[in-house]
Scaffold this motif. Structure first.
Motif, PDB file in Angstrom:
ATOM      1  N   ALA A 150     -45.608 -29.571 -35.610  1.00 26.90           N
ATOM      2  CA  ALA A 150     -46.201 -30.866 -35.953  1.00 26.90           C
ATOM      3  C   ALA A 150     -45.227 -32.013 -35.737  1.00 26.90           C
ATOM      4  O   ALA A 150     -45.622 -33.090 -35.266  1.00 26.90           O
ATOM      5  N   ASN A 151     -43.943 -31.792 -36.053  1.00 28.09           N
ATOM      6  CA  ASN A 151     -42.967 -32.888 -36.016  1.00 28.09           C
ATOM      7  C   ASN A 151     -42.183 -32.987 -34.715  1.00 28.09           C
ATOM      8  O   ASN A 151     -41.746 -34.082 -34.337  1.00 28.09           O
ATOM      9  N   ALA A 152     -41.979 -31.858 -34.049  1.00 31.25           N
ATOM     10  CA  ALA A 152     -41.153 -31.849 -32.837  1.00 31.25           C
ATOM     11  C   ALA A 152     -41.711 -30.826 -31.850  1.00 31.25           C
ATOM     12  O   ALA A 152     -41.128 -29.754 -31.655  1.00 31.25           O
ATOM     13  N   PRO A 153     -42.859 -31.110 -31.239  1.00 32.29           N
ATOM     14  CA  PRO A 153     -43.513 -30.122 -30.360  1.00 32.29           C
ATOM     15  C   PRO A 153     -42.636 -29.636 -29.215  1.00 32.29           C
ATOM     16  O   PRO A 153     -42.745 -28.469 -28.815  1.00 32.29           O
ATOM     17  N   ASP A 154     -41.761 -30.492 -28.683  1.00 29.87           N
ATOM     18  CA  ASP A 154     -40.885 -30.059 -27.589  1.00 29.87           C
ATOM     19  C   ASP A 154     -39.891 -28.999 -28.065  1.00 29.87           C
ATOM     20  O   ASP A 154     -39.592 -28.040 -27.341  1.00 29.87           O
ATOM     21  N   ILE A 155     -39.381 -29.173 -29.286  1.00 30.41           N
ATOM     22  CA  ILE A 155     -38.470 -28.177 -29.850  1.00 30.41           C
ATOM     23  C   ILE A 155     -39.235 -26.911 -30.209  1.00 30.41           C
ATOM     24  O   ILE A 155     -38.744 -25.792 -30.016  1.00 30.41           O
ATOM     25  N   ALA A 156     -40.456 -27.075 -30.700  1.00 33.54           N
ATOM     26  CA  ALA A 156     -41.274 -25.915 -31.059  1.00 33.54           C
ATOM     27  C   ALA A 156     -41.499 -25.014 -29.862  1.00 33.54           C
ATOM     28  O   ALA A 156     -41.513 -23.783 -29.984  1.00 33.54           O
ATOM     29  N   ARG A 157     -41.672 -25.611 -28.668  1.00 32.34           N
ATOM     30  CA  ARG A 157     -41.961 -24.803 -27.467  1.00 32.34           C
ATOM     31  C   ARG A 157     -40.790 -23.910 -27.065  1.00 32.34           C
ATOM     32  O   ARG A 157     -41.001 -22.893 -26.386  1.00 32.34           O
ATOM     33  N   VAL A 158     -39.581 -24.276 -27.474  1.00 32.95           N
ATOM     34  CA  VAL A 158     -38.415 -23.466 -27.081  1.00 32.95           C
ATOM     35  C   VAL A 158     -37.823 -22.732 -28.290  1.00 32.95           C
ATOM     36  O   VAL A 158     -36.730 -22.174 -28.195  1.00 32.95           O
ATOM     37  N   SER A 159     -38.546 -22.705 -29.395  1.00 32.81           N
ATOM     38  CA  SER A 159     -38.049 -22.046 -30.607  1.00 32.81           C
ATOM     39  C   SER A 159     -38.541 -20.608 -30.690  1.00 32.81           C
ATOM     40  O   SER A 159     -39.678 -20.308 -30.325  1.00 32.81           O
ATOM     41  N   ALA A 160     -37.676 -19.739 -31.158  1.00 28.88           N
ATOM     42  CA  ALA A 160     -38.019 -18.327 -31.348  1.00 28.88           C
ATOM     43  C   ALA A 160     -37.429 -17.855 -32.671  1.00 28.88           C
ATOM     44  O   ALA A 160     -36.610 -18.548 -33.288  1.00 28.88           O
ATOM     45  N   ALA A 161     -37.868 -16.677 -33.106  1.00 29.10           N
ATOM     46  CA  ALA A 161     -37.435 -16.134 -34.401  1.00 29.10           C
ATOM     47  C   ALA A 161     -36.455 -14.990 -34.222  1.00 29.10           C
ATOM     48  O   ALA A 161     -36.616 -14.142 -33.335  1.00 29.10           O
ATOM     49  N   GLY A 162     -35.449 -14.973 -35.071  1.00 30.90           N
ATOM     50  CA  GLY A 162     -34.500 -13.867 -35.140  1.00 30.90           C
ATOM     51  C   GLY A 162     -34.333 -13.442 -36.586  1.00 30.90           C
ATOM     52  O   GLY A 162     -34.816 -14.111 -37.509  1.00 30.90           O
ATOM     53  N   PRO A 163     -33.637 -12.343 -36.830  1.00 36.86           N
ATOM     54  CA  PRO A 163     -33.480 -11.848 -38.202  1.00 36.86           C
ATOM     55  C   PRO A 163     -32.558 -12.736 -39.024  1.00 36.86           C
ATOM     56  O   PRO A 163     -31.779 -13.534 -38.488  1.00 36.86           O
ATOM     57  N   GLN A 164     -32.675 -12.585 -40.337  1.00 39.98           N
ATOM     58  CA  GLN A 164     -31.782 -13.284 -41.251  1.00 39.98           C
ATOM     59  C   GLN A 164     -30.354 -12.809 -41.038  1.00 39.98           C
ATOM     60  O   GLN A 164     -30.103 -11.614 -40.865  1.00 39.98           O
ATOM     61  N   ILE A 165     -29.419 -13.740 -41.031  1.00 40.08           N
ATOM     62  CA  ILE A 165     -28.006 -13.388 -40.893  1.00 40.08           C
ATOM     63  C   ILE A 165     -27.510 -12.797 -42.204  1.00 40.08           C
ATOM     64  O   ILE A 165     -27.846 -13.277 -43.292  1.00 40.08           O
ATOM     65  N   ASN A 219     -33.068 -22.269 -31.011  1.00 39.35           N
ATOM     66  CA  ASN A 219     -33.434 -23.025 -29.817  1.00 39.35           C
ATOM     67  C   ASN A 219     -33.010 -22.224 -28.595  1.00 39.35           C
ATOM     68  O   ASN A 219     -31.816 -22.129 -28.284  1.00 39.35           O
ATOM     69  N   GLN A 220     -33.980 -21.653 -27.893  1.00 43.96           N
ATOM     70  CA  GLN A 220     -33.674 -20.784 -26.755  1.00 43.96           C
ATOM     71  C   GLN A 220     -32.978 -21.543 -25.624  1.00 43.96           C
ATOM     72  O   GLN A 220     -32.140 -20.964 -24.917  1.00 43.96           O
ATOM     73  N   ASP A 221     -33.309 -22.814 -25.440  1.00 42.04           N
ATOM     74  CA  ASP A 221     -32.659 -23.590 -24.384  1.00 42.04           C
ATOM     75  C   ASP A 221     -31.167 -23.744 -24.649  1.00 42.04           C
ATOM     76  O   ASP A 221     -30.334 -23.594 -23.738  1.00 42.04           O
ATOM     77  N   LEU A 222     -30.801 -24.068 -25.887  1.00 44.34           N
ATOM     78  CA  LEU A 222     -29.389 -24.217 -26.216  1.00 44.34           C
ATOM     79  C   LEU A 222     -28.650 -22.882 -26.128  1.00 44.34           C
ATOM     80  O   LEU A 222     -27.491 -22.834 -25.690  1.00 44.34           O
ATOM     81  N   PHE A 223     -29.309 -21.810 -26.519  1.00 44.11           N
ATOM     82  CA  PHE A 223     -28.680 -20.494 -26.401  1.00 44.11           C
ATOM     83  C   PHE A 223     -28.465 -20.133 -24.927  1.00 44.11           C
ATOM     84  O   PHE A 223     -27.426 -19.587 -24.556  1.00 44.11           O
ATOM     85  N   TYR A 252     -32.193 -29.870 -36.534  1.00 46.09           N
ATOM     86  CA  TYR A 252     -32.824 -28.878 -35.668  1.00 46.09           C
ATOM     87  C   TYR A 252     -33.991 -29.500 -34.899  1.00 46.09           C
ATOM     88  O   TYR A 252     -34.146 -29.287 -33.695  1.00 46.09           O
ATOM     89  N   GLN A 253     -34.809 -30.258 -35.575  1.00 44.31           N
ATOM     90  CA  GLN A 253     -35.982 -30.846 -34.928  1.00 44.31           C
ATOM     91  C   GLN A 253     -35.602 -31.887 -33.874  1.00 44.31           C
ATOM     92  O   GLN A 253     -36.390 -32.155 -32.964  1.00 44.31           O
ATOM     93  N   SER A 254     -34.397 -32.433 -33.969  1.00 48.15           N
ATOM     94  CA  SER A 254     -33.942 -33.384 -32.955  1.00 48.15           C
ATOM     95  C   SER A 254     -33.105 -32.729 -31.866  1.00 48.15           C
ATOM     96  O   SER A 254     -32.591 -33.412 -30.979  1.00 48.15           O
TER      97      SER A 254
END
Length: 430
Positions: free
Chosen positions: A284-299, A160-164, A264-266
């Motif tokens: 599909a389930n949380a469009p507002d969270i989807a808009r601020v979600s990004a991908a990073g590598p596996q830890i 979640n880019q906003d929380l980061f 995560y979706q909430s």
């Protein structure tokens, strides 16, 4: 596609004798499944791929049959939850399909009973070399190949880019050492948790895999506990510290991976370890969270290892059409078909050539989060493998380790005692 949670297999005790008798028979000749016209039938089982991929498989099967007019494919799709019990019963009754889609962990349970066809003499080395070597090895038992790799998934970090941003963290962590720092910073500055991971026995194997990534060996060559070591102690201590410092939700001891998805979706946690395809679920389930979600590598840990989930194709030893079955399995998993199915299903191929396709290497100009996740996921395959060894009773090893780790997290045992107890309990079974 999501990594399958291990299940208990008490059913083995009930049918072990029957299974031993059934698999003692040697494969029949190709003619026993042939019709009077000389056409051989290959029964092919997949796991829950209808109706989404019905058109893909119908076209692929039609192509194979046109190229091999003496072979007819009968495709049977089995619900995910029913596959293990169905294939177990079918092998026991000597009515198994000729080609079946399984994951290595469950397939190993039957490989130990000599239920699968040995592929080393049936798949030439030059064909085996077309597959990623670390992935081919996931379907071996006692040095023998029992499965042909098909499609793969490997975890990434969805964040979640906003929380980061609120926590003042520019990028997601790439190591468990960084994760501990990020977890503290997010907790301090946002009041929320960085992530959720489950310690429930029988659920996700993420914690067990993390320990391997940290350098802990699970079992030795004889199957005995190999984790009562300084590396094992450090891995136990890592998770105990995070929990006791209040950096993991308390329900991580009682709730499974589904809780991580819900949190995560909430917007209650900042990161989720999942596959690239999960972006579509979030949208599909949380469009507002989807808009601020990004991908990073596996830890990962100090080993640098990444985990991959593998789906393969297995051929029962008692098949009446071994040559036709191998031919079809190699057709389904060849470069061309792997690439086509991976694009269709948003997974990764297991052949070297297909994985080098530009679709997995280059971002399109209008790249979406799913596109970025795919490139990150594919880029991890050079250091990815099935980290959990293909051994019988692996789900019991997970249970023993998780239960003792929980005892240490709750301060009922010291880390050293918990580790020693886990090793003793596992070795008592062998």
């Amino acid at each position: 596609m999501k990594m399958k949670t291990w299940k208990r297999f008490g059913l083995f005790a009930l049918i072990g004798l029957l299974l031993s008798w059934a698999i003692a028979c040697t494969p029949g000749s190709e003619s026993s499944s042939s019709s009077q016209s000389g056409v051989r039938e290959v029964e092919f089982w997949t796991m829950q791929l209808q109706p989404q991929f019905t058109e893909y498989f119908n076209e692929a099967i039609a192509t194979f049959e046109s190229q091999n007019p003496d072979i007819e494919i009968r495709w049977v799709d089995v619900p995910w939850s029913a596959m293990e019990s169905k294939i177990l019963a079918a092998v026991s009754a000597n009515t198994a399909p000729d080609v079946v889609n399984l994951n290595p962990n469950f397939a190993t349970l039957l490989a130990s009973r000599n239920a699968w066809l040995d592929l080393d003499d049936r798949v030439p080395r030059e064909i085996r070399d077309r597959y990623l070597p670390n992935i081919w090895d996931a379907s071996t038992f006692n040095g023998k190949s029992f499965g042909i790799p098909w499609y793969l998934t490997t975890r990434i970090t969805i964040y979640n880019q906003d929380l980061f941003q609120e926590a003042g963290i520019p990028n997601p962590p790439e190591t468990y050492a960084e994760l501990a720092q990020v977890a503290q910073q997010i907790r301090d500055r946002t009041g929320k948790y960085a992530f959720f991971v489950t310690f429930v026995p029988g659920d996700s194997a993420e914690v067990l895999e993390s320990m391997v990534q940290m350098g802990m060996e699970l079992v030795d060559a004889e199957g005995k506990a190999a984790f009562n070591t300084p590396e094992g102690e450090a891995a136990f201590q890592y998770w105990v510290d995070l929990y006791q410092q209040g950096l993991l939700p308390r329900e991580s001891l009682t709730q499974g991976h589904r809780q991580a998805v819900q949190l995560y979706q909430s917007g209650q946690i900042a990161m989720l370890a999942s596959g690239p395809q999960f972006f579509q679920t979030i949208a599909a389930n949380a469009p507002d969270i989807a808009r601020v979600s990004a991908a990073g590598p596996q830890i990962t840990g100090q080993t640098g290892q990444k985990t991959a989930a593998v789906m393969n194709l297995i051929i029962p030893r008692n098949t009446d059409v071994p040559e036709a079955a191998v031919k079809f399995a190699l057709f389904v998993t060849n470069d061309e078909n792997q690439l086509a199915f991976a694009r269709e299903a948003n997974v990764l191929p297991s052949t070297v050539k297909a994985l080098k396709d530009s679709y997995f290497q280059q971002l399109p100009p209008d790249a979406s989060p799913v596109d970025r996740a795919r490139i990150i996921s594919a880029g991890q395959m050079s250091s990815a493998s099935a980290l959990i060894p293909a051994i019988e009773d692996i789900q019991q090893l997970q249970k023993i380790i998780y239960e003792n780790l929980q005892a240490a997290m709750l301060d009922r045992k010291s880390v050293r005692v918990a580790l020693a107890d886990a090793a003793q309990q596992w070795n008592a079974r062998h």
